[in-house]
Write an enzyme that holds these catalytic residues in place. Structure first.
Site, PDB file in Angstrom:
ATOM      1  N   TRP A  49       0.823  -1.224   0.000  1.00 49.88           N
ATOM      2  CA  TRP A  49       0.000   0.000   0.000  1.00 49.88           C
ATOM      3  C   TRP A  49       0.851   1.266   0.000  1.00 49.88           C
ATOM      4  CZ3 TRP A  49      -0.161  -3.935   3.572  1.00 49.88           C
ATOM      5  CH2 TRP A  49       0.511  -3.718   4.770  1.00 49.88           C
ATOM      6  N   ARG A  50       2.166   1.093   0.101  1.00 51.17           N
ATOM      7  CA  ARG A  50       3.039   2.263  -0.002  1.00 51.17           C
ATOM      8  C   ARG A  50       3.450   2.508  -1.448  1.00 51.17           C
ATOM      9  NH1 ARG A  50       6.388   1.613   5.665  1.00 51.17           N
ATOM     10  NH2 ARG A  50       4.659   2.375   6.923  1.00 51.17           N
ATOM     11  N   GLU A  56      -5.638   0.633   5.444  1.00 48.56           N
ATOM     12  CA  GLU A  56      -5.753   1.192   6.796  1.00 48.56           C
ATOM     13  C   GLU A  56      -6.796   0.447   7.623  1.00 48.56           C
ATOM     14  OE1 GLU A  56      -3.832   3.074   8.379  1.00 48.56           O
ATOM     15  OE2 GLU A  56      -2.583   3.784   6.732  1.00 48.56           O
ATOM     16  N   GLN A  99      -6.722  -3.686  13.231  1.00 48.54           N
ATOM     17  CA  GLN A  99      -6.610  -4.666  14.321  1.00 48.54           C
ATOM     18  C   GLN A  99      -5.719  -5.844  13.952  1.00 48.54           C
ATOM     19  OE1 GLN A  99      -9.995  -3.446  14.081  1.00 48.54           O
ATOM     20  NE2 GLN A  99     -10.481  -2.855  16.171  1.00 48.54           N
ATOM     21  N   GLY A 133     -10.787 -11.508  11.017  1.00 48.73           N
ATOM     22  CA  GLY A 133     -11.512 -11.135  12.227  1.00 48.73           C
ATOM     23  C   GLY A 133     -12.164  -9.761  12.132  1.00 48.73           C
ATOM     24  N   TYR A 140      -9.244   8.664  12.744  1.00 48.30           N
ATOM     25  CA  TYR A 140      -7.952   8.107  12.327  1.00 48.30           C
ATOM     26  C   TYR A 140      -7.963   7.752  10.839  1.00 48.30           C
ATOM     27  CZ  TYR A 140      -4.188   5.009  11.253  1.00 48.30           C
ATOM     28  OH  TYR A 140      -3.118   4.454  10.616  1.00 48.30           O
ATOM     29  N   ASP A 193      -3.341   7.040  15.753  1.00 48.26           N
ATOM     30  CA  ASP A 193      -3.814   5.778  16.337  1.00 48.26           C
ATOM     31  C   ASP A 193      -3.025   5.528  17.626  1.00 48.26           C
ATOM     32  OD1 ASP A 193      -1.311   5.001  15.524  1.00 48.26           O
ATOM     33  OD2 ASP A 193      -1.967   3.313  14.298  1.00 48.26           O
ATOM     34  N   GLU A 222       2.899   8.668   7.714  1.00 49.64           N
ATOM     35  CA  GLU A 222       3.502   7.330   7.721  1.00 49.64           C
ATOM     36  C   GLU A 222       4.765   7.291   8.577  1.00 49.64           C
ATOM     37  OE1 GLU A 222       2.483   4.395   5.109  1.00 49.64           O
ATOM     38  OE2 GLU A 222       2.454   5.739   3.364  1.00 49.64           O
ATOM     39  N   CYS A 257       9.675   3.289  18.489  1.00 48.16           N
ATOM     40  CA  CYS A 257       9.094   3.731  19.765  1.00 48.16           C
ATOM     41  C   CYS A 257       8.138   2.634  20.236  1.00 48.16           C
ATOM     42  CB  CYS A 257       8.367   5.064  19.562  1.00 48.16           C
ATOM     43  SG  CYS A 257       8.019   5.919  21.099  1.00 48.16           S
ATOM     44  N   CYS A 286      12.595  14.501  22.475  1.00 49.72           N
ATOM     45  CA  CYS A 286      11.740  13.616  23.277  1.00 49.72           C
ATOM     46  C   CYS A 286      11.971  13.891  24.765  1.00 49.72           C
ATOM     47  CB  CYS A 286      12.015  12.153  22.947  1.00 49.72           C
ATOM     48  SG  CYS A 286      10.973  11.026  23.886  1.00 49.72           S
ATOM     49  N   SER A 330      -9.296  13.062  44.142  1.00 52.58           N
ATOM     50  CA  SER A 330      -9.133  12.439  42.827  1.00 52.58           C
ATOM     51  C   SER A 330     -10.319  11.540  42.459  1.00 52.58           C
ATOM     52  CB  SER A 330      -7.822  11.665  42.760  1.00 52.58           C
ATOM     53  OG  SER A 330      -7.812  10.712  43.787  1.00 52.58           O
TER      54      SER A 330
HETATM   55  N1  ADE Z   1      -0.468   0.616  10.504  1.00 50.49           N
HETATM   56  C1  ADE Z   1      -1.464   1.467  10.283  1.00 50.49           C
HETATM   57  N2  ADE Z   1      -1.299   2.130   9.137  1.00 50.49           N
HETATM   58  C2  ADE Z   1      -0.138   1.679   8.593  1.00 50.49           C
HETATM   59  C3  ADE Z   1       0.595   1.965   7.440  1.00 50.49           C
HETATM   60  N3  ADE Z   1       0.132   2.862   6.562  1.00 50.49           N
HETATM   61  N4  ADE Z   1       1.751   1.312   7.249  1.00 50.49           N
HETATM   62  C4  ADE Z   1       2.177   0.410   8.140  1.00 50.49           C
HETATM   63  N5  ADE Z   1       1.544   0.089   9.235  1.00 50.49           N
HETATM   64  C5  ADE Z   1       0.392   0.713   9.488  1.00 50.49           C
END
Ligand code: ADE
Length: 347
Positions: free
Chosen positions: A22-23, A35, A40, A79, A118, A136, A180, A190, A207, A296
């Site tokens: 997808w890239r 996406e 999940q 799923g 998202y 996310d 991305e 991270c 950071c 609290s």
């Molecule tokens: N997780 C969610 N979106 C992503 C993406 N575009 N590339 C890799 N991992 C992902």
């Protein structure tokens, strides 16, 4: 985070990104399918499903027209099948609107079935070069560490506040690499729990958690519990400018001093009945202003009475105002009432 930090992130992403199917596309439809599958499911699992799905249903029109049986077969094993059903519902609406692909207006896109903030941000920034961030859980972890965010990342308003932050930082010409880049950083560097690879991180310089050696303290994930309200009736027994205090045995404010109280609300009639009729105490009772105190997890709603004793007290826990304020730890919840008494000059 400054523009120079974002430049580092984009440079790191460009040099280190994984070659994922997808890239290799800018088609909003294909970005969307990837996406939703990735929400999940692990990247390694998604690769084959994505490739087959796109081969079978190469356009949004094909998805709108596919039978549910065929769709669910393509999704079999992934799923969370409502994701697939929502994909089809959404595709049908897009076709009904007379479009040939997903809309690029943020508000129209977000109103389609199954498209939350998202997914909308991912489609808009990755496929349409729009400055709309996609946050996310993985991206939120990166941000929580960079900013040493002490609020829970599970709170919606926290994520929303970072949408604004990221929107301001997103460069017009690199929206895809920006989104991305954060996703890739969360997935490869991270990392959650004990294994972040901070030595490799392009955001090391900005950071805050890294700078303060607190990376493992973030993100904070506490679910905010709703505060419980407790009603209380607080009695300030007074005799010749001395007041009764007691050492607290309850777990809340244990060991501090307070005024005697009942764990429920009592009217003037009820308190009169209790003290004068039942306990035969010779006194006058003055209702004070009601007060509120927020802890609290608990909120006290306090109904307060000043009890002016006419006879010398039998107990020896009466002290002057000065003595109480200087020697005894009177928590704010009680101190507020006590101070008010002297302000009003009732004594
Ligand atoms: N997780 C969610 N979106 C992503 C993406 N575009 N590339 C890799 N991992 C992902």
């Amino acid at each position: 985070m400054k523009q120079t930090d974002i430049k580092e992130l984009i440079k790191w992403y460009t040099e280190n990104k994984r070659d994922l199917p997808w890239r290799r596309t800018t088609d909003p439809y294909k970005i969307w399918i990837s996406e939703v599958m990735l929400q999940q499911t692990r990247v390694e699992t998604v690769i084959n499903y994505y490739t087959t799905f796109i081969k079978e249903l190469p356009t949004i029109k094909d998805l709108a027209q596919v039978s549910e049986d065929k769709l669910l077969k393509l999704w079999e094993g992934l799923g969370y099948y409502s994701r697939a059903k929502n994909l089809k519902k959404c595709a049908e609406q897009v076709i009904q609107l007379g479009l040939t692909n997903l809309p690029q207006e943020e508000d129209v896109l977000k109103n389609l079935p199954g498209i939350g903030p998202y997914t909308a941000g991912a489609i808009l920034s990755i496929a349409y070069q729009k400055q709309v961030p996609a946050i996310d859980g993985n991206v939120m972890r990166v941000l929580a560490r960079v900013y040493e965010e002490n609020r829970s990342i599970l709170e919606n308003k926290v994520r929303k506040s970072y949408e604004e932050t990221l929107q301001k930082l997103m460069p017009e010409n690199y929206t895809r690499e920006f989104t991305e880049g954060f996703i890739e950083l969360g997935a490869r560097v991270c990392l959650p729990k004990g294994n972040p690879l901070c030595e490799q991180c392009p955001l090391q310089k900005c950071c805050q958690a890294y700078i303060h050696s607190k990376v493992l303290d973030y993100p904070v994930k506490k679910v905010k519990t709703k505060r419980k309200t407790e009603e209380k009736t607080v009695l300030i027994f007074a005799y010749h400018k001395t007041y009764a205090i007691t050492k607290r045995k309850e777990s809340l404010l244990n060991g501090l001093y307070g005024f005697p109280s009942y764990p429920y609300k009592m009217s003037l009639e009820e308190i009169t009945e209790k003290l004068i009729k039942e306990q035969n105490i010779n006194c006058t009772i003055v209702p004070l202003e009601e007060t509120k105190h927020i802890f609290s997890h608990i909120e006290w709603h306090m109904t307060n009475y000043l009890i002016n004793l006419q006879d010398p007290p039998v107990k020896d826990n009466f002290y002057s105002k000065e003595e109480i304020l200087s020697k005894y730890s009177l928590p704010t919840s009680f101190r507020k009432i006590f101070i008010k008494i002297s302000e009003y000059d009732i004594l």
